[in-house]
Design a protein around this motif. Structure first.
Motif, PDB file in Angstrom:
ATOM      1  N   VAL A   1      59.209  89.727  39.266  1.00 29.53           N
ATOM      2  CA  VAL A   1      59.303  89.267  37.871  1.00 29.53           C
ATOM      3  C   VAL A   1      59.827  87.835  37.795  1.00 29.53           C
ATOM      4  O   VAL A   1      59.367  87.034  36.974  1.00 29.53           O
ATOM      5  CB  VAL A   1      60.203  90.227  37.058  1.00 29.53           C
ATOM      6  CG1 VAL A   1      60.539  89.626  35.703  1.00 29.53           C
ATOM      7  CG2 VAL A   1      59.515  91.572  36.882  1.00 29.53           C
ATOM      8  N   LEU A   2      60.784  87.506  38.659  1.00 30.12           N
ATOM      9  CA  LEU A   2      61.350  86.155  38.639  1.00 30.12           C
ATOM     10  C   LEU A   2      60.492  85.148  39.391  1.00 30.12           C
ATOM     11  O   LEU A   2      60.394  83.984  38.984  1.00 30.12           O
ATOM     12  CB  LEU A   2      62.757  86.168  39.237  1.00 30.12           C
ATOM     13  CG  LEU A   2      63.840  86.918  38.457  1.00 30.12           C
ATOM     14  CD1 LEU A   2      65.162  86.849  39.214  1.00 30.12           C
ATOM     15  CD2 LEU A   2      64.002  86.343  37.059  1.00 30.12           C
ATOM     16  N   GLY A   3      59.879  85.571  40.494  1.00 27.54           N
ATOM     17  CA  GLY A   3      59.208  84.617  41.358  1.00 27.54           C
ATOM     18  C   GLY A   3      57.765  84.329  41.042  1.00 27.54           C
ATOM     19  O   GLY A   3      57.351  83.163  41.038  1.00 27.54           O
TER      20      GLY A   3
ATOM     21  N   THR B   1      56.991  82.352  37.429  1.00 31.21           N
ATOM     22  CA  THR B   1      57.496  80.985  37.481  1.00 31.21           C
ATOM     23  C   THR B   1      56.713  80.140  38.482  1.00 31.21           C
ATOM     24  O   THR B   1      56.429  78.967  38.227  1.00 31.21           O
ATOM     25  CB  THR B   1      58.989  80.984  37.852  1.00 31.21           C
ATOM     26  OG1 THR B   1      59.181  81.723  39.073  1.00 31.21           O
ATOM     27  CG2 THR B   1      59.826  81.608  36.750  1.00 31.21           C
TER      28      THR B   1
ATOM     29  N   GLY C   1      61.570  73.962  38.937  1.00 35.59           N
ATOM     30  CA  GLY C   1      61.419  75.208  39.675  1.00 35.59           C
ATOM     31  C   GLY C   1      61.741  75.047  41.152  1.00 35.59           C
ATOM     32  O   GLY C   1      62.413  75.897  41.754  1.00 35.59           O
TER      33      GLY C   1
ATOM     34  N   ALA D   1      64.730  76.920  43.179  1.00 35.96           N
ATOM     35  CA  ALA D   1      64.393  77.738  44.352  1.00 35.96           C
ATOM     36  C   ALA D   1      65.157  77.276  45.587  1.00 35.96           C
ATOM     37  O   ALA D   1      65.679  78.094  46.363  1.00 35.96           O
ATOM     38  CB  ALA D   1      62.887  77.690  44.604  1.00 35.96           C
TER      39      ALA D   1
ATOM     40  N   VAL E   1      62.581  92.914  40.696  1.00 35.43           N
ATOM     41  CA  VAL E   1      63.296  91.713  40.233  1.00 35.43           C
ATOM     42  C   VAL E   1      62.697  90.456  40.868  1.00 35.43           C
ATOM     43  O   VAL E   1      62.476  89.438  40.191  1.00 35.43           O
ATOM     44  CB  VAL E   1      64.798  91.830  40.561  1.00 35.43           C
ATOM     45  CG1 VAL E   1      65.512  90.512  40.295  1.00 35.43           C
ATOM     46  CG2 VAL E   1      65.430  92.943  39.746  1.00 35.43           C
ATOM     47  N   ALA E   2      62.412  90.512  42.168  1.00 35.57           N
ATOM     48  CA  ALA E   2      61.855  89.353  42.861  1.00 35.57           C
ATOM     49  C   ALA E   2      60.482  88.984  42.314  1.00 35.57           C
ATOM     50  O   ALA E   2      60.174  87.799  42.121  1.00 35.57           O
ATOM     51  CB  ALA E   2      61.769  89.639  44.362  1.00 35.57           C
TER      52      ALA E   2
ATOM     53  N   PHE F   1      67.166  88.859  43.191  1.00 37.36           N
ATOM     54  CA  PHE F   1      67.380  87.480  42.754  1.00 37.36           C
ATOM     55  C   PHE F   1      67.366  86.523  43.944  1.00 37.36           C
ATOM     56  O   PHE F   1      66.820  85.410  43.859  1.00 37.36           O
ATOM     57  CB  PHE F   1      68.715  87.392  42.004  1.00 37.36           C
ATOM     58  CG  PHE F   1      69.112  86.004  41.614  1.00 37.36           C
ATOM     59  CD1 PHE F   1      68.530  85.377  40.521  1.00 37.36           C
ATOM     60  CD2 PHE F   1      70.054  85.306  42.350  1.00 37.36           C
ATOM     61  CE1 PHE F   1      68.896  84.079  40.163  1.00 37.36           C
ATOM     62  CE2 PHE F   1      70.428  84.017  42.003  1.00 37.36           C
ATOM     63  CZ  PHE F   1      69.843  83.408  40.905  1.00 37.36           C
TER      64      PHE F   1
ATOM     65  N   PHE G   1      58.266  82.571  44.583  1.00 35.74           N
ATOM     66  CA  PHE G   1      58.013  81.347  43.824  1.00 35.74           C
ATOM     67  C   PHE G   1      57.310  80.299  44.693  1.00 35.74           C
ATOM     68  O   PHE G   1      56.280  79.732  44.298  1.00 35.74           O
ATOM     69  CB  PHE G   1      59.339  80.787  43.292  1.00 35.74           C
ATOM     70  CG  PHE G   1      59.210  79.411  42.709  1.00 35.74           C
ATOM     71  CD1 PHE G   1      58.812  79.238  41.393  1.00 35.74           C
ATOM     72  CD2 PHE G   1      59.469  78.282  43.482  1.00 35.74           C
ATOM     73  CE1 PHE G   1      58.677  77.960  40.855  1.00 35.74           C
ATOM     74  CE2 PHE G   1      59.335  77.002  42.951  1.00 35.74           C
ATOM     75  CZ  PHE G   1      58.943  76.846  41.634  1.00 35.74           C
TER      76      PHE G   1
ATOM     77  N   ALA H   1      63.666  86.119  45.277  1.00 29.41           N
ATOM     78  CA  ALA H   1      62.655  85.649  44.323  1.00 29.41           C
ATOM     79  C   ALA H   1      62.096  84.275  44.693  1.00 29.41           C
ATOM     80  O   ALA H   1      60.890  84.023  44.514  1.00 29.41           O
ATOM     81  CB  ALA H   1      63.238  85.644  42.910  1.00 29.41           C
ATOM     82  N   PRO H   2      62.922  83.318  45.196  1.00 30.41           N
ATOM     83  CA  PRO H   2      62.360  82.014  45.574  1.00 30.41           C
ATOM     84  C   PRO H   2      61.257  82.085  46.616  1.00 30.41           C
ATOM     85  O   PRO H   2      60.390  81.199  46.669  1.00 30.41           O
ATOM     86  CB  PRO H   2      63.583  81.245  46.106  1.00 30.41           C
ATOM     87  CG  PRO H   2      64.739  81.852  45.397  1.00 30.41           C
ATOM     88  CD  PRO H   2      64.396  83.316  45.277  1.00 30.41           C
TER      89      PRO H   2
END
Length: 606
Positions: free
Chosen positions: A104-106, A109, A124, A128, A101-102, A160, A167, A163-164
């Motif tokens: 795919v999201l981070g 983006t 973004g 974050a 999840v981290a 989730f 990013f 994830a930042p």
């Protein structure tokens, strides 16, 4: 027999070299072996476990090791080895969910925000910062209360929350990489932004991302085990944290029960970190290879173009009457009228570095754009290509390429022109080749993406181009890495790449600056040969009046962002009208009579 590039063996491929480096490292070999052993044992739990993880017999409670039960039994008479193996499936599986999840999201983006910049970058960063301000443990406990104690759901929430971190890591690296000259070279070759990000940019973030993956996986494993240890995790199935909780409650009776889940957690986390470090080193290792020159960034071009510009319209006023062609005359490959380029300042104003430039390039001619550093030559060329550095924009005027207006054209429109209509040969050849790919790969990729050729067809075409630019051993050069070729050969490779899509207009920006005198002469001869054979138009950006004398049909002299004199090469070199032109000739040629291009090739100068 035609030259073909031999298919490298697996040991010679980048993956093969990386694997060899990884296994040669003691830490890499040891951590790989430990992690493979743990994962294999967990995956093969149905075959290796003596019994089900939940099968219990109170008569066996706290029983020691025996035949078929190597680690003994816990307080409920359950086999410790079985719970350790099956518990690893749940623990590692949960960490894998959080990590997925981290990532795919981070990562995507961060890649897009760092490469595109602008409002996407701002949005973004805001998102974050918002997520990172949330207390992770409080959010996880609240999620458990609302969504239930299922470990998989909690790991999605954890993914989730972390994830930042991906990013910000990716975004920061990409924001630096997007200014590299080889990224501009890929854009000019016609590659899509998505392809550039996947091929030339993502590879630069792989090392830090690998380290971050290990850290996040360790955090996910540890946090999940901590929740289970505190008794607020999932009660479905065995986990290493649940085993720790059960062992802690019976610490006085059988302290050995703490050993096995604790050892599994420690070994897994340590192996992840050590393997990530060893893999990162193996991917980025250049200790056994000559180091490639450090690439310059496109920002340096911006600095050149914005150097202390104090030009006024007086420079244009002093120019002779033939400085610019009539406004109505807009034929030819390239027609520039009234071009102005500016950069936004911190106070909100726009500072112009190019002031009302008029310029034409016709089919089959070479036009020199000459001037000292900071005169705005490169900024003018970048305006035609649509690759002005960040903060720069065309503030006025018109640029027609084959009759098509490019001022205000979007990235997609510029990409349709680059490569097939307008090609670019940059200065600093070594900085414009991506050190992460072979020479052949960098020639083949634009032809496959733009012309739709197969890999075999593009490879053969690349070999033919290398032969045309007079590289002695095309197959060897095709297989070489950028650090394995000389600067002169690298410049020939860039010329081959520029010619690969059959352009009609070639912009050459100081193509001989970084080369010695002998190689300069060879490259100039090559440019002249290709121009005569293909009848293309060439805009040659240079500060060298000797190059202009040797190669150009017409010349435009630029000073402080303005064209001060244009004309036939013979007239400008022998009968200059503007004092600045005479200053350049005095400084560069040092009173030596200028060579006339019509003395070395047949050119109609009438």
């Amino acid at each position: 027999m035609s030259d073909t590039a031999p298919r490298p063996s697996a040991a010679r491929t980048p993956r093969g070299r990386t694997l060899r480096r990884l296994l040669r490292s003691p830490l890499g070999l040891l951590s790989t072996a430990v992690l493979v052993l743990i994962v294999a044992a967990v995956l093969l739990a149905p075959l290796l476990a003596p019994q089900s993880a939940d099968a219990s017999n109170l008569r066996d409670a706290f029983a020691g090791p025996s035949g078929g039960h190597l680690l003994g039994f816990d307080s409920a008479g359950r086999d410790v080895l079985s719970r350790l193996l099956y518990g690893g499936q749940n623990t590692l599986g949960g960490a894998l969910i959080a990590l997925g999840v981290a990532l795919v999201l981070g990562v995507p983006t961060g890649l897009v925000a760092g490469y595109r910049g602008g409002w996407l970058d701002g949005l973004g960063n805001w998102a974050a910062n918002l997520v990172m301000s949330l207390p992770a443990m409080v959010v996880l406990l609240a999620s458990r209360a609302v969504l239930g104690p299922t470990v998989w759901v909690l790991m999605v929430v954890l993914g989730f929350l972390v994830a930042p971190n991906f990013f910000r890591l990716v975004r920061g690296i990409v924001a630096q990489v997007r200014g590299e000259l080889y990224v501009d070279a890929a854009r000019v070759s016609g590659l899509r932004d998505s392809r550039i990000m996947a091929r030339h940019v993502l590879i630069r973030v792989r090392g830090p991302v690998i380290i971050q993956v290990a850290l996040v996986a360790g955090i996910a494993i540890g946090l999940q085990a901590g929740l289970e240890f505190l008794g607020i995790g999932s009660s479905d199935g065995a986990t290493w944290g649940d085993m720790l909780n059960e062992a802690f409650q019976n610490l006085q009776r059988d302290p050995e029960l703490m050993l096995w889940p604790g050892l599994a957690l420690a070994l897994t986390s340590a192996a992840l970190v050590l393997l990530a470090a060893a893999l990162r080193d193996a991917l980025e290792d250049r200790a056994r290879e000559p180091a490639a020159p450090r690439p310059a960034t496109r920002d340096s071009a911006a600095d050149t173009g914005t150097t202390a510009v104090t030009a006024t319209t007086a420079a244009v006023t002093d120019a002779p009457s033939d400085t610019a062609a009539p406004q109505a005359e807009r034929s030819g490959l390239l027609s520039v009228r009234g071009l102005r380029v500016g950069y936004a300042q911190s106070d909100g104003r726009v500072h112009d570095v190019v002031h009302g430039v008029d310029l034409d390039v016709h089919e089959g001619e070479i036009v020199g754009l000459v001037g000292e550093s900071g005169s705005g030559k490169t900024q003018t060329a970048f305006s035609v290509l649509g690759i002005l550095p960040e903060g720069g924009r065309v503030t006025g005027g018109s640029v027609l390429v084959q009759g098509k207006e490019v001022v205000g054209l979007g990235e997609r429109g510029h990409r349709m022109l680059r490569g097939g209509v307008v090609a670019y040969v940059p200065q600093e050849p070594m900085s414009n080749l991506d050190p992460n790919f072979t020479v052949g790969s960098q020639l083949v990729e634009p032809m496959r993406c733009t012309l739709g050729l197969s890999r075999r067809e593009a490879t053969q075409r690349a070999l033919d181009l290398l032969r045309q630019v007079e590289i002695p051993d095309p197959p060897r050069a095709f297989r070489a890495w950028p650090h394995e070729i000389s600067g002169g050969m690298a410049q020939r490779v860039l010329i081959a790449g520029a010619m690969s899509l059959e352009p009609q207009l070639l912009i050459a920006d100081e193509p001989t600056t970084a080369l010695d005198v002998r190689v300069q002469a060879e490259v100039l001869d090559l440019l002249r040969k290709l121009q005569e054979e293909r009848r293309i138009g060439v805009l040659l950006v240079t500060h060298n009046m000797g190059v202009v004398a040797d190669l150009c049909d017409r010349v435009a002299v630029m000073r402080e962002g303005s064209i001060v004199e244009t004309g036939r090469t013979e007239q400008v070199l022998h009968r200059p009208q503007h004092p600045y032109t005479r200053t350049l000739l005095d400084a560069v040629l040092d009173q030596v009579p200028a060579r006339s291009p019509w003395q070395s090739r047949k050119v109609d100068v009438a």
